[in-house]
Design an enzyme around this catalytic site. Structure first.
Site, PDB file in Angstrom:
ATOM      1  N   SER A  10     -22.629 -51.069  69.851  1.00  0.00           N
ATOM      2  CA  SER A  10     -21.885 -52.219  70.400  1.00  0.00           C
ATOM      3  C   SER A  10     -22.005 -53.403  69.456  1.00  0.00           C
ATOM      4  O   SER A  10     -23.088 -53.979  69.297  1.00  0.00           O
ATOM      5  CB  SER A  10     -22.427 -52.608  71.773  1.00  0.00           C
ATOM      6  N   HIS A  35     -18.429 -49.436  69.240  1.00  0.00           N
ATOM      7  CA  HIS A  35     -18.062 -49.888  70.588  1.00  0.00           C
ATOM      8  C   HIS A  35     -17.669 -51.365  70.532  1.00  0.00           C
ATOM      9  O   HIS A  35     -18.456 -52.212  70.104  1.00  0.00           O
ATOM     10  CB  HIS A  35     -19.276 -49.680  71.501  1.00  0.00           C
ATOM     11  N   ASP A  37     -16.576 -54.624  72.596  1.00  0.00           N
ATOM     12  CA  ASP A  37     -16.573 -55.248  73.915  1.00  0.00           C
ATOM     13  C   ASP A  37     -15.574 -56.393  73.935  1.00  0.00           C
ATOM     14  O   ASP A  37     -15.783 -57.429  73.301  1.00  0.00           O
ATOM     15  CB  ASP A  37     -17.984 -55.759  74.248  1.00  0.00           C
ATOM     16  N   MET A  39     -13.747 -59.229  75.901  1.00  0.00           N
ATOM     17  CA  MET A  39     -13.972 -60.067  77.092  1.00  0.00           C
ATOM     18  C   MET A  39     -13.013 -61.250  77.081  1.00  0.00           C
ATOM     19  O   MET A  39     -12.759 -61.837  76.020  1.00  0.00           O
ATOM     20  CB  MET A  39     -15.409 -60.580  77.104  1.00  0.00           C
ATOM     21  N   HIS A  68     -13.879 -51.157  74.878  1.00  0.00           N
ATOM     22  CA  HIS A  68     -14.254 -51.397  76.276  1.00  0.00           C
ATOM     23  C   HIS A  68     -13.591 -52.703  76.713  1.00  0.00           C
ATOM     24  O   HIS A  68     -14.032 -53.784  76.330  1.00  0.00           O
ATOM     25  CB  HIS A  68     -15.789 -51.472  76.354  1.00  0.00           C
ATOM     26  N   MET A  70     -12.824 -55.585  79.058  1.00  0.00           N
ATOM     27  CA  MET A  70     -13.266 -56.352  80.232  1.00  0.00           C
ATOM     28  C   MET A  70     -12.276 -57.501  80.367  1.00  0.00           C
ATOM     29  O   MET A  70     -12.596 -58.665  80.112  1.00  0.00           O
ATOM     30  CB  MET A  70     -14.703 -56.839  80.019  1.00  0.00           C
ATOM     31  N   MET A 139     -21.624 -48.607  83.855  1.00  0.00           N
ATOM     32  CA  MET A 139     -22.322 -49.819  83.421  1.00  0.00           C
ATOM     33  C   MET A 139     -23.730 -49.833  84.025  1.00  0.00           C
ATOM     34  O   MET A 139     -23.893 -49.676  85.244  1.00  0.00           O
ATOM     35  CB  MET A 139     -21.589 -51.081  83.898  1.00  0.00           C
ATOM     36  N   ASP A 177     -23.667 -47.856  79.430  1.00  0.00           N
ATOM     37  CA  ASP A 177     -23.553 -49.110  78.673  1.00  0.00           C
ATOM     38  C   ASP A 177     -24.386 -50.216  79.305  1.00  0.00           C
ATOM     39  O   ASP A 177     -24.121 -50.623  80.439  1.00  0.00           O
ATOM     40  CB  ASP A 177     -22.061 -49.509  78.656  1.00  0.00           C
TER      41      ASP A 177
HETATM   42  C1  DX5 Z   1     -21.785 -55.721  78.332  1.00  0.00           C
HETATM   43  C2  DX5 Z   1     -21.235 -54.812  77.247  1.00  0.00           C
HETATM   44  C3  DX5 Z   1     -22.238 -53.930  76.562  1.00  0.00           C
HETATM   45  C4  DX5 Z   1     -23.399 -54.641  75.970  1.00  0.00           C
HETATM   46  C5  DX5 Z   1     -24.351 -53.684  75.346  1.00  0.00           C
HETATM   47  O1  DX5 Z   1     -20.736 -56.277  79.018  1.00  0.00           O
HETATM   48  O2  DX5 Z   1     -20.265 -53.958  77.796  1.00  0.00           O
HETATM   49  O3  DX5 Z   1     -21.597 -53.116  75.603  1.00  0.00           O
HETATM   50  O4  DX5 Z   1     -23.031 -55.582  75.042  1.00  0.00           O
HETATM   51  O5  DX5 Z   1     -25.363 -54.435  74.765  1.00  0.00           O
HETATM   52  P1  DX5 Z   1     -26.882 -54.191  75.044  1.00  0.00           P
HETATM   53  O6  DX5 Z   1     -27.181 -52.839  74.460  1.00  0.00           O
HETATM   54  O7  DX5 Z   1     -27.546 -55.304  74.324  1.00  0.00           O
HETATM   55  O8  DX5 Z   1     -27.108 -54.215  76.533  1.00  0.00           O
HETATM   56 ZN    ZN Z   2     -19.418 -52.317  76.503  1.00  0.00          ZN
END
Ligand code: DX5
Ligand code: ZN
Length: 224
Positions: A10, A35, A37, A39, A68, A70, A139, A177
């Site tokens: 990630s 990965h 993320d 947001m 991913h 969000m 999650m 995750d």
């Molecule tokens: C949270 C993300 C994850 C997160 C993983 O919303 O989807 O991918 O960043 O990071 P760690 O491994 O630090 O929990």
């Molecule tokens: Zn994620």
């Protein structure tokens, strides 16, 4: 049980000023997937990256990009990330008005669709659509931030999703995750996961190859 074990790095915890190098280095260190993320400060209280960054990352690595989302709404951005080089695109059912339509739209755009279950999202959201998916992402923290602590009860959810996938008998990846690290990755695998998102526990390490080796070592020891 000889399940594959894929590590998805990630980039949320990467140094964004040197993002290309960070991606190259974690992939060289042995990460299987990158990965991303995404947001939107609407579905989750944080704001990260858009399709332009995905496109830039696609230019520096051959590793599959595991996007991913969000974000709410989902569909237009899913299409934009498909065009930007994503391999897998997963989204949260709470963020889409028409979950079946969004899954099909991702597949029609040439990507593998995934559905993401928050810690409190009931498994019932998989009832009708599991056969349409290539990935279920459980999650183990609430979405929005890296570096949070793993929520232990999500292991039961992982096991329950594993049972559903096995019953269906079709290859669907089961990804976990949030808060995954060397000390708990074996328990996550034992619950049934085959794909492990690791953010802060990887990018926070001084030596990426050594950290990937620790993660794989813990997985191997857990199987023994
Ligand atoms: C949270 C993300 C994850 C997160 C993983 O919303 O989807 O991918 O960043 O990071 P760690 O491994 O630090 O929990
Ligand atoms: Zn994620």
């Amino acid at each position: 049980m000889n399940r594959p074990a894929r590590i998805a790095a990630s980039i949320l915890s990467a140094d964004f000023a040197r993002l290309g190098d960070e991606v190259t280095q974690v992939v060289a260190a042995g990460a299987d997937l990158v990965h991303l993320d995404v947001m939107d400060n609407h579905y989750v209280p944080n704001l990260t990256i858009g399709p332009m960054v995905c496109e830039a990352i696609a230019r520096v690595t051959q590793a599959p990009l595991d996007v991913h989302l969000m974000v709410k709404p989902v569909d237009d951005l899913a299409l934009a990330f498909a065009r930007a080089g994503a391999s897998l695109i997963s989204f949260h059912p709470e963020a889409s008005q028409h979950v079946d339509r969004t899954i099909r739209l991702i597949r029609d755009a040439g990507c593998r669709p995934g559905l993401v279950l928050n810690p409190a999202t009931p498994l019932a959201c998989l009832d009708h659509v599991l056969p349409l998916l290539d990935l279920v992402l459980v999650m183990s923290v609430n979405p929005g931030f890296g570096g949070q602590a793993f929520i232990p009860y999500t292991l039961d959810k992982v096991a329950a999703v594993r049972a559903r996938i096995d019953k269906l008998g079709r290859e669907i990846w089961l990804e976990v995750d949030g808060g995954v690290k060397p000390s708990n990755i074996a328990a996550v695998a034992a619950a049934g996961a085959d794909t492990f998102v690791v953010g802060s526990a990887l990018f926070g390490a001084p030596d990426y190859p050594q950290r990937v080796a620790e993660l794989r070592g813990a997985l191997a020891a857990g199987k023994a």
